[in-house]
Design an enzyme around this catalytic site. Structure first.
Site: not given
Length: 379
Positions: A10-11, A13-14, A16, A35, A100, A124, A198
């Protein structure tokens, strides 16, 4: 469909968030992991990781799943950021998102998820995985939304990683993902997509690199050897770059030269834009040319190394398709040779600003075959 214990990255963002929702809807046991990959300047206005975690935690609350905060910053610095700096210092333009995914999201994160008893992981990303019934091999496919497909960034994944990975939103268009998020009342339904790398966030790229890379100013010359100005350090430029060159005019011999139009050359001759075409490390010289279609910007062949093939072996020599940058249509090409971790591609139509350090990724229709790092380019 078999139900699994799935750990979702889960980042905040929408994409994920909807991934986690879809998996829970399908009856899987879903656990979220946030993360944290960067912490050098966590308190700066450009680093959004604190807000991203709050968003991810809010999503987990709405969906009804647990979330764990995991710090991969040390692994990221060793495996991704150090390589990123090495490549820039060598005058190349690396793609940290590719690294990454290979080293953090589908290695460190996957290992951590397996320790938590996961059978599968999910992210995602806009891509798809399927198992070929004829060969038994797992294949990486493009996402169904062509404007969002992220298979390019995932081309270094291997059979073991793909066999444990789910990409639920790869079956959807982005508009549908946003609609689902709004329908179920996700707090980040309208959150804008993150852009850039990132660890850099929204900050000016040159300002960030300044902290880590030594920079030696040098001359900016055109294709005829005339001096147009000075660069701030070769690492800060990429092939095909048009903005931020700071070229004010021709300052050395040839200052009275005429452009094809018959007008004096002044930082643009007949006002065609300047593009970065070459970085000559031996003399610390930046070469620029005028016009998008200048021959120095066009290439029919590339050599790549450090290849990674999803099937575990390179494709046979012959017709194929490839991308040499993310935002690009597949270009027809011929695989000339693919041995070990090196391969060469020949393009019938010249490719624009093919850049050493970026990835050349091969496709057979919607199937991503793998790829490698562009090492050399020929006209």
């Amino acid at each position: 469909m078999k139900k699994h214990r799935v750990v979702v990255g889960l980042s905040g963002g929408v994409d994920s968030a909807v991934t986690a929702h879809l998996l829970k809807q399908q009856g899987h046991e879903v656990v979220g992991i946030f993360m944290k990959n960067w912490e050098d300047d966590d308190d700066s206005e450009f680093c959004s990781s604190r807000q991203d975690f709050l968003d991810a935690a809010s999503v987990a609350d709405v969906i009804g799943i647990e979330i764990e905060h995991v710090n991969f910053a040390a692994e990221y610095k060793d495996r991704v950021f150090a390589e990123f700096l090495r490549e820039y210092q060598a005058g190349r333009t690396p793609n940290p998102d590719v690294l990454c995914n290979a080293e953090i999201k589908f290695k460190a994160f996957l290992d951590h998820a397996m320790r938590l008893g996961a059978e599968k992981i999910a992210t995602g990303h806009y891509a798809r995985v399927r198992q070929n019934p004829a060969t038994g091999l797992f294949e990486l496919l493009k996402g169904l939304d062509p404007s969002k497909d992220q298979s390019y960034f995932l081309h270094r994944l291997n059979q073991a990683q793909l066999s444990k990975t789910l990409f639920p939103v790869g079956e959807l268009h982005k508009t549908e993902v946003r609609r689902i998020a709004a329908d179920i009342g996700l707090p980040n339904a309208k959150k804008k997509d993150s852009t850039g790398i990132c660890f850099i966030g929204e900050r000016p790229f040159r300002e960030f690199l300044n902290r880590y890379i030594q920079h030696a100013p040098g001359p900016i010359l055109d294709d005829r050897g005339r001096k147009l100005g000075r660069h701030v350090g070769l690492s800060f430029y990429t092939l095909g770059q048009r903005q931020g060159l700071g070229i004010g005019g021709v300052k050395e011999k040839g200052a009275g030269a005429k452009a094809p139009s018959g007008q004096p050359v002044r930082g643009g001759g007949d006002h065609a834009p300047w593009f970065v075409a070459r970085k000559e490390l031996e003399t610390n010289t930046l070469r620029v040319v005028q016009g998008h279609e200048h021959p120095w910007l066009l290439s029919h062949r590339l050599d790549a190394q450090d290849a990674s093939w999803i099937a575990g072996h390179p494709p046979a020599a012959g017709a194929c398709a490839a991308k040499t940058r993310y935002r690009q249509q597949d270009a027809a090409c011929t695989v000339l040779a693919a041995q070990g971790d090196a391969f060469s591609l020949q393009f019938p139509e010249a490719q624009w600003a093919v850049t050493p350090g970026q990835s050349a990724v091969l496709y057979d229709g919607e199937v991503c075959l793998g790829g490698g790092v562009i090492a050399a380019v020929n006209g």
